[in-house]
Design an enzyme around this catalytic site. Sequence first.
Site, mmCIF file in Angstrom:
data_model
loop_
_atom_site.group_PDB
_atom_site.id
_atom_site.type_symbol
_atom_site.label_atom_id
_atom_site.label_comp_id
_atom_site.label_asym_id
_atom_site.label_seq_id
_atom_site.Cartn_x
_atom_site.Cartn_y
_atom_site.Cartn_z
ATOM 1 N N CYS A 94 0.870 -1.181 0.000
ATOM 2 C CA CYS A 94 0.000 0.000 0.000
ATOM 3 C C CYS A 94 0.901 1.224 0.000
ATOM 4 C CB CYS A 94 -0.912 -0.007 1.218
ATOM 5 S SG CYS A 94 -1.994 1.436 1.301
ATOM 6 N N CYS A 143 -5.231 6.080 -3.338
ATOM 7 C CA CYS A 143 -4.549 4.780 -3.343
ATOM 8 C C CYS A 143 -3.156 5.016 -3.888
ATOM 9 C CB CYS A 143 -5.313 3.777 -4.198
ATOM 10 S SG CYS A 143 -4.426 2.221 -4.471
#
Length: 299
Positions: free
Chosen positions: A88, A231
């Site tokens: 991530c 994101c």
Amino acid sequence: MANTLDFTKGHGTGNDFVLITDPAGERVLTPGLIAALCDRHFGIGADGLIRAVRSESLPAGEAILAEDPGAEWFMDYYNADGSTAEMCGNGIRVFVKYLIDTGLVTPVRGETLAIGTRAGVRDVQVSAQGFAVDLGRWRLDENGPLVHPRGVQVARPGLGINVGNPHVVVALADDSELEGADLSVAPILDPAPPEGANVELVVPRAHLVQDGVGQIRMRVHERGSGETLSCGTGIAAAALATRHWAGPGAPHQWRVEVPGGVVAVRMFPTEEGEHVSLSGPAELVYSGSVDLDRLRREG
């Protein structure tokens, strides 16, 4: 005695996480518990959960320490539904901020920290402006699936980009089409990738390139979390895909606007091939404790 869990809430451009410390990897984290903690109505609320574990305490850490003995800490990352994820890009910046603020590491400004992830070791540089993470080599799959987001009348071809985790990037016609897409449900991918994928919808700014920097807008649906405000790896994938479509002469630096803010992307050569990096802020919002016995959950 109450069964409590100490936590910190943090975010990177609105992509938010529950962070906990478990150096020896002793706490049992079931998918049901993680989903309950991340639930925005009955739990703390987050796009994912990050556990700080020493690499030596995890089976996956053996490969991490073989790759880089300096990667003392492992970012054990889970999506909001309790499923695991490889990496991530926003989360790793928030993770490093958490390690620093809790005294688990004490880097000097400008130092690079090696962090273990399920996608391998990732290097994060600490600066006065925030955090920059080298996402490593990336892979292109031009034979991406056909993508049909709800609210977009015509399905579009997607471009597959892997930056440690899988993405499918889709170019839309204009801002109105981007804003009209309904990402409350996952876009249909045909064929569907076996492991799933994050889906990014992209449009260029009025001037695609300004002062040598590419500019795009993006929205994203993350597998296991739904639409998020940002994101990190998806931002990198969107910039890489847009550069690919733009062709020779396209810039290697990009400014990507997401609902949660703006993040910078840079592509650069290395001995092993081209890498992509992500630069942006990381914030810790508050810390607290939750009574796990009172937490509403299933499984």
